[in-house]
Design an enzyme around this catalytic site. Sequence first.
Site, PDB file in Angstrom:
ATOM      1  N   ASN A 295       4.040   0.582  -3.373  1.00 12.36           N
ATOM      2  CA  ASN A 295       4.902  -0.384  -2.696  1.00 12.36           C
ATOM      3  C   ASN A 295       4.981  -1.621  -3.591  1.00 12.36           C
ATOM      4  OD1 ASN A 295       6.142  -2.269  -1.089  1.00 12.36           O
ATOM      5  ND2 ASN A 295       4.537  -2.353   0.476  1.00 12.36           N
ATOM      6  N   TRP A 296       6.098  -1.748  -4.254  1.00  5.23           N
ATOM      7  CA  TRP A 296       6.234  -2.850  -5.231  1.00  5.23           C
ATOM      8  C   TRP A 296       6.485  -4.193  -4.559  1.00  5.23           C
ATOM      9  CZ3 TRP A 296       9.784  -0.527  -9.673  1.00  5.23           C
ATOM     10  CH2 TRP A 296       9.101   0.533 -10.283  1.00  5.23           C
ATOM     11  N   LYS A 297       6.713  -4.184  -3.260  1.00  3.69           N
ATOM     12  CA  LYS A 297       7.007  -5.415  -2.514  1.00  3.69           C
ATOM     13  C   LYS A 297       8.128  -6.185  -3.220  1.00  3.69           C
ATOM     14  CE  LYS A 297       2.407  -5.211  -0.595  1.00  3.69           C
ATOM     15  NZ  LYS A 297       1.253  -5.895  -0.033  1.00  3.69           N
TER      16      LYS A 297
ATOM     17  N   HIS B 125       5.633  -2.125   7.936  1.00  4.58           N
ATOM     18  CA  HIS B 125       4.630  -2.800   7.099  1.00  4.58           C
ATOM     19  C   HIS B 125       4.242  -4.127   7.756  1.00  4.58           C
ATOM     20  CE1 HIS B 125       2.618  -4.743   3.781  1.00  4.58           C
ATOM     21  NE2 HIS B 125       2.515  -3.541   3.223  1.00  4.58           N
TER      22      HIS B 125
ATOM     23  N   GLU C 221      -3.302   0.365   7.115  1.00  2.00           N
ATOM     24  CA  GLU C 221      -3.403  -0.767   6.197  1.00  2.00           C
ATOM     25  C   GLU C 221      -4.006  -1.964   6.937  1.00  2.00           C
ATOM     26  OE1 GLU C 221      -0.538  -0.432   2.647  1.00  2.00           O
ATOM     27  OE2 GLU C 221       0.509  -1.465   4.242  1.00  2.00           O
TER      28      GLU C 221
ATOM     29  N   GLY D  70      -4.114  -7.178  -0.394  1.00  4.48           N
ATOM     30  CA  GLY D  70      -4.065  -8.253  -1.389  1.00  4.48           C
ATOM     31  C   GLY D  70      -5.346  -9.050  -1.523  1.00  4.48           C
TER      32      GLY D  70
ATOM     33  N   SER E 179      -5.748  -3.042  -0.976  1.00  6.77           N
ATOM     34  CA  SER E 179      -6.597  -3.215  -2.160  1.00  6.77           C
ATOM     35  C   SER E 179      -7.154  -1.901  -2.692  1.00  6.77           C
ATOM     36  CB  SER E 179      -7.721  -4.223  -1.879  1.00  6.77           C
ATOM     37  OG  SER E 179      -7.171  -5.500  -1.623  1.00  6.77           O
TER      38      SER E 179
ATOM     39  N   GLY F  66      -0.266  -1.489  -3.272  1.00  8.66           N
ATOM     40  CA  GLY F  66       0.535  -2.675  -3.575  1.00  8.66           C
ATOM     41  C   GLY F  66       0.298  -3.125  -5.005  1.00  8.66           C
ATOM     42  N   GLY F  67      -0.580  -4.102  -5.173  1.00 10.04           N
ATOM     43  CA  GLY F  67      -0.804  -4.724  -6.478  1.00 10.04           C
ATOM     44  C   GLY F  67      -1.035  -3.731  -7.614  1.00 10.04           C
TER      45      GLY F  67
HETATM   46  P1  13P Z   1      -2.415  -4.197  -1.969  1.00  7.92           P
HETATM   47  O1  13P Z   1      -2.698  -2.861  -2.609  1.00  7.92           O
HETATM   48  O2  13P Z   1      -1.868  -5.201  -2.945  1.00  7.92           O
HETATM   49  O3  13P Z   1      -3.583  -4.702  -1.200  1.00  7.92           O
HETATM   50  O4  13P Z   1      -1.221  -3.968  -0.924  1.00  7.92           O
HETATM   51  C1  13P Z   1      -1.324  -2.934  -0.019  1.00  7.92           C
HETATM   52  C2  13P Z   1      -0.042  -2.818   0.703  1.00  7.92           C
HETATM   53  O5  13P Z   1       0.339  -3.689   1.461  1.00  7.92           O
HETATM   54  C3  13P Z   1       0.778  -1.629   0.427  1.00  7.92           C
HETATM   55  O6  13P Z   1       1.817  -1.494   1.338  1.00  7.92           O
END
Ligand code: 13P
Length: 255
Positions: A11-13, A99, A171, A177, A211, A232-233
């Site tokens: 998920n590149w946000k 999300h 999640e 994050g 994370s 995410g990250g």
């Molecule tokens: P992180 O991996 O950055 O914690 O984000 C998780 C997330 O929200 C994926 O949708």
Amino acid sequence: MSRRRPLIAGNWKMHQTAASAAVLVAQIRAAIAPESYADVDVVLCPPYTALSAVAQALTGSELSLGAQDVSAHEWGAYTAQISAPMLLEFGTRYAIVGHSECRGYARLGDDEINAKVRACLQHGLTPIVAVGETHAEHAAGQTIERVTSQIRAAFAGIESAAVEGCVAAYEPIWAIGSGTSDTPEEAAAVIAAMRAAVPGLARARCLYGGSMKPENAAALLAQPEIDGGLIGGASLSAQSFAQIVEHARKAVAAS
Ligand code: 13P
């Protein structure tokens, strides 16, 4: 029971322009060992504005395209919304629904999440339904209650045969994050409770997100309840993302 096929979704946000997204896809394609795709489904969820560029950059690969949200509606006076038919035009196969960042900033509620899941199913998109509790709910011991309530609402009225083909993601909001994931045992226990709450979810793929990174992915993915990750990250680095895919492949080999 044999393991469900793992799914690793990035998920590149709100990261990457169309141009930088194409570069990242090329790096990801180079970093993932081609034999991984025999055992693991890999999905990239860029921002809407990069869907076209990513779809093009994915051509000829075994990676799949996902969106970060989808409207509950098909067409109409819904300014700024993007519908399932619009996503399908790019070959999009998955859509993240619910999300916590949408539940929070966009005030997305349970009924609308259910409608989005239905819109996905109606159009042949696979929803990745995200649920999770806040830090305060976690501290108050309300995790299971909160998460099972969200997942029941998301799939309310949807028959179990359809639920089986969906994807769910646990999640915990406090882990997203933060750099620190939930423990593998606790994440697996929450996912087990989610499966028990919704008929059909026992056979569906349930991911962990929050994370997840190369350093903790092996332990999380070793849990039979955890069928993959919503990343995410770490999905913004081709090397990190590919290492997580490799951990998923090893988890299959070890099972
Ligand atoms: P992180 O991996 O950055 O914690 O984000 C998780 C997330 O929200 C994926 O949708």
